[in-house]
Design a protein around this motif. Structure first.
Motif, PDB file in Angstrom:
ATOM      1  N   ALA A 264     -37.778   8.888  35.037  1.00  0.00           N
ATOM      2  CA  ALA A 264     -38.134   9.928  34.057  1.00  0.00           C
ATOM      3  C   ALA A 264     -37.278  11.166  34.297  1.00  0.00           C
ATOM      4  O   ALA A 264     -36.904  11.461  35.426  1.00  0.00           O
ATOM      5  CB  ALA A 264     -39.610  10.273  34.170  1.00  0.00           C
ATOM      6  N   GLY A 265     -36.982  11.869  33.241  1.00  0.00           N
ATOM      7  CA  GLY A 265     -36.197  13.092  33.372  1.00  0.00           C
ATOM      8  C   GLY A 265     -37.029  14.220  33.962  1.00  0.00           C
ATOM      9  O   GLY A 265     -38.171  14.429  33.578  1.00  0.00           O
ATOM     10  N   HIS A 266     -36.476  14.901  34.929  1.00  0.00           N
ATOM     11  CA  HIS A 266     -37.140  16.048  35.549  1.00  0.00           C
ATOM     12  C   HIS A 266     -36.142  17.190  35.554  1.00  0.00           C
ATOM     13  O   HIS A 266     -35.080  17.083  36.141  1.00  0.00           O
ATOM     14  CB  HIS A 266     -37.575  15.728  36.978  1.00  0.00           C
ATOM     15  CG  HIS A 266     -38.561  14.617  37.064  1.00  0.00           C
ATOM     16  ND1 HIS A 266     -39.898  14.801  36.828  1.00  0.00           N
ATOM     17  CD2 HIS A 266     -38.401  13.300  37.309  1.00  0.00           C
ATOM     18  CE1 HIS A 266     -40.524  13.638  36.953  1.00  0.00           C
ATOM     19  NE2 HIS A 266     -39.633  12.714  37.243  1.00  0.00           N
ATOM     20  N   GLY A 267     -36.487  18.263  34.881  1.00  0.00           N
ATOM     21  CA  GLY A 267     -35.602  19.407  34.839  1.00  0.00           C
ATOM     22  C   GLY A 267     -36.250  20.628  35.447  1.00  0.00           C
ATOM     23  O   GLY A 267     -37.463  20.763  35.450  1.00  0.00           O
ATOM     24  N   PHE A 268     -35.422  21.473  35.989  1.00  0.00           N
ATOM     25  CA  PHE A 268     -35.905  22.700  36.595  1.00  0.00           C
ATOM     26  C   PHE A 268     -35.168  23.866  35.961  1.00  0.00           C
ATOM     27  O   PHE A 268     -34.034  23.731  35.500  1.00  0.00           O
ATOM     28  CB  PHE A 268     -35.684  22.665  38.109  1.00  0.00           C
ATOM     29  CG  PHE A 268     -36.242  21.428  38.755  1.00  0.00           C
ATOM     30  CD1 PHE A 268     -37.607  21.211  38.792  1.00  0.00           C
ATOM     31  CD2 PHE A 268     -35.408  20.462  39.279  1.00  0.00           C
ATOM     32  CE1 PHE A 268     -38.135  20.066  39.367  1.00  0.00           C
ATOM     33  CE2 PHE A 268     -35.913  19.320  39.866  1.00  0.00           C
ATOM     34  CZ  PHE A 268     -37.281  19.129  39.908  1.00  0.00           C
ATOM     35  N   CYS A 269     -35.812  25.015  35.949  1.00  0.00           N
ATOM     36  CA  CYS A 269     -35.275  26.203  35.281  1.00  0.00           C
ATOM     37  C   CYS A 269     -35.214  27.362  36.269  1.00  0.00           C
ATOM     38  O   CYS A 269     -35.867  27.328  37.314  1.00  0.00           O
ATOM     39  CB  CYS A 269     -36.197  26.602  34.125  1.00  0.00           C
ATOM     40  SG  CYS A 269     -36.400  25.321  32.886  1.00  0.00           S
ATOM     41  N   PRO A 270     -34.456  28.405  35.907  1.00  0.00           N
ATOM     42  CA  PRO A 270     -34.526  29.617  36.724  1.00  0.00           C
ATOM     43  C   PRO A 270     -35.993  30.065  36.795  1.00  0.00           C
ATOM     44  O   PRO A 270     -36.722  29.979  35.816  1.00  0.00           O
ATOM     45  CB  PRO A 270     -33.673  30.618  35.945  1.00  0.00           C
ATOM     46  CG  PRO A 270     -32.735  29.765  35.155  1.00  0.00           C
ATOM     47  CD  PRO A 270     -33.523  28.542  34.791  1.00  0.00           C
TER      48      PRO A 270
END
Length: 79
Positions: free
Chosen positions: A49-55
């Protein structure tokens, strides 16, 4: 920078890493007044699964030490 979200990313075949990661993540989220999100990468499908992180995100990565310094499933999320 204000931390808005604490992400737990871990591989825990026996449950010990999960327990420690949760304790650390919960304490950090509470202290920082941040949202807590959890991704258990023990099962292969979860790693796809796609896991993204942000500032503004803090990532807590848990990996078993008996396998290697960093378990291969968690390497893409290490800095």
């Amino acid at each position: 920078m204000e931390i808005k979200t604490v992400h737990l990313v871990y591989y825990s075949a026996t449950g010990n890493t999960q327990t420690v990661a949760r304790a650390i993540g919960e304490a950090l989220a509470q202290e920082l007044h941040a949202v807590l999100r959890e991704a258990d990468f023990t099962q292969h499908a979860a790693r796809q699964a796609g896991h993204g992180f942000c500032p503004g995100d803090l990532v807590v990565a848990g990996t078993p030490l008996s396998v290697a310094p960093l378990y291969p499933a968690t390497l893409p999320y290490s800095a």
